[in-house]
Motif scaffolding. Structure first.
Motif, PDB file in Angstrom:
ATOM      1  N   TRP A  77      38.078  45.874  46.505  1.00  0.00           N
ATOM      2  CA  TRP A  77      38.047  44.610  47.226  1.00  0.00           C
ATOM      3  C   TRP A  77      39.275  44.387  48.098  1.00  0.00           C
ATOM      4  O   TRP A  77      39.140  43.987  49.255  1.00  0.00           O
ATOM      5  CB  TRP A  77      37.895  43.429  46.261  1.00  0.00           C
ATOM      6  N   ALA A  78      40.466  44.617  47.566  1.00  0.00           N
ATOM      7  CA  ALA A  78      41.693  44.351  48.336  1.00  0.00           C
ATOM      8  C   ALA A  78      41.760  45.248  49.571  1.00  0.00           C
ATOM      9  O   ALA A  78      42.116  44.792  50.663  1.00  0.00           O
ATOM     10  CB  ALA A  78      42.929  44.538  47.460  1.00  0.00           C
ATOM     11  N   LYS A 134      36.519  39.641  45.242  1.00  0.00           N
ATOM     12  CA  LYS A 134      37.860  39.949  44.740  1.00  0.00           C
ATOM     13  C   LYS A 134      38.308  38.882  43.731  1.00  0.00           C
ATOM     14  O   LYS A 134      38.832  39.215  42.661  1.00  0.00           O
ATOM     15  CB  LYS A 134      38.852  40.014  45.909  1.00  0.00           C
ATOM     16  N   GLU A 135      38.074  37.619  44.052  1.00  0.00           N
ATOM     17  CA  GLU A 135      38.474  36.517  43.162  1.00  0.00           C
ATOM     18  C   GLU A 135      37.691  36.561  41.856  1.00  0.00           C
ATOM     19  O   GLU A 135      38.244  36.321  40.783  1.00  0.00           O
ATOM     20  CB  GLU A 135      38.301  35.170  43.858  1.00  0.00           C
ATOM     21  N   SER A 136      36.406  36.856  41.926  1.00  0.00           N
ATOM     22  CA  SER A 136      35.593  36.885  40.702  1.00  0.00           C
ATOM     23  C   SER A 136      35.924  38.087  39.822  1.00  0.00           C
ATOM     24  O   SER A 136      35.678  38.054  38.621  1.00  0.00           O
ATOM     25  CB  SER A 136      34.102  36.860  41.043  1.00  0.00           C
ATOM     26  N   GLN A 180      39.004  39.177  39.366  1.00  0.00           N
ATOM     27  CA  GLN A 180      40.307  38.966  38.743  1.00  0.00           C
ATOM     28  C   GLN A 180      40.114  38.266  37.397  1.00  0.00           C
ATOM     29  O   GLN A 180      39.265  37.375  37.278  1.00  0.00           O
ATOM     30  CB  GLN A 180      41.207  38.137  39.656  1.00  0.00           C
ATOM     31  N   PRO A 181      40.909  38.664  36.396  1.00  0.00           N
ATOM     32  CA  PRO A 181      40.783  38.012  35.092  1.00  0.00           C
ATOM     33  C   PRO A 181      41.157  36.541  35.173  1.00  0.00           C
ATOM     34  O   PRO A 181      42.067  36.152  35.915  1.00  0.00           O
ATOM     35  CB  PRO A 181      41.771  38.778  34.198  1.00  0.00           C
ATOM     36  N   GLN A 182      40.427  35.730  34.434  1.00  0.00           N
ATOM     37  CA  GLN A 182      40.690  34.281  34.405  1.00  0.00           C
ATOM     38  C   GLN A 182      41.924  33.996  33.550  1.00  0.00           C
ATOM     39  O   GLN A 182      42.112  34.611  32.528  1.00  0.00           O
ATOM     40  CB  GLN A 182      39.489  33.530  33.821  1.00  0.00           C
ATOM     41  N   LYS A 183      42.738  33.057  34.010  1.00  0.00           N
ATOM     42  CA  LYS A 183      43.963  32.701  33.275  1.00  0.00           C
ATOM     43  C   LYS A 183      43.744  31.499  32.414  1.00  0.00           C
ATOM     44  O   LYS A 183      43.010  30.639  32.618  1.00  0.00           O
ATOM     45  CB  LYS A 183      45.106  32.440  34.244  1.00  0.00           C
TER      46      LYS A 183
END
Length: 194
Positions: free
Chosen positions: A137-138, A187-189, A191-194
């Protein structure tokens, strides 16, 4: 000029997307092509000049249109070898590989093409789509943003590479913002959720 249009038609169709095909044909006009006759012309020209990258490209395009994948790839690879600084053969191979969903091969020929001309917005956009398919994605987002900057600097609807090959950029202009939005969300989805 007629020969160049014939060689670029498969490339324009793939790079511009099926949704844009009717408008492209309306702009360029449509014609029935006798691919067997075109292949015959290319073979005759190759007999006279076996080191002609142009005629090997034309043979590759004709073989592709006739459904002969192996000979199409063989001729286009030979054209690329005979004229290693011309990216058009790489883009034609990309179009064939894309139709066959051959992702590693698409990546390879796009990297070859972009090594020859890194300022081609169509090539950057196509490479971004390959990276998206590979879930990078990046990297895809970076290439899309580069394509957006490059296409903004093109006056009119045609980018011309250093070798004089024309590329229709309207498809990139129409799709790049949507692609940036889509890849940003992916890309956002991811990424691990904080």
């Amino acid at each position: 000029m007629k020969r160049i249009r014939i060689a670029l038609l498969p490339l324009v169709c793939v790079l511009s997307g099926a949704a844009l095909l009717p408008s492209i044909l309306a702009q360029r006009g449509s014609a029935t092509v006798d691919w067997k006759a075109e292949l015959g012309k290319a073979k005759a020209a190759i007999e006279k000049n076996p080191k002609s990258a142009f005629w090997h490209n034309q043979a590759g395009v004709a073989y592709d249109a006739l459904g002969d994948f192996q000979n199409a790839v063989k001729e286009l690879k030979l054209a690329a070898t005979l004229d290693p600084s011309n990216p058009i053969n790489d883009y034609t191979l990309y179009a064939i590989y894309k139709r066959k969903a051959m992702l590693p091969e698409q990546r390879e020929v796009l990297l070859d093409a972009l090594e020859k001309d890194s300022n081609n917005p169509v090539g950057r956009f196509a490479f971004a789509l390959v990276l998206e398919e590979e879930k990078h994605w990046a990297d895809s987002l970076r290439e899309l943003q580069t394509a957006k900057l490059l296409v903004a600097s093109v006056k009119g609807s045609t980018y011309t590479d250093p070798r004089g090959n024309p590329y229709d950029v309207d498809g990139v202009r129409e799709e790049v913002d949507k692609a940036i939005e889509r890849v940003t969300k992916l890309k956002e989805s991811a990424q691990p959720q904080k």
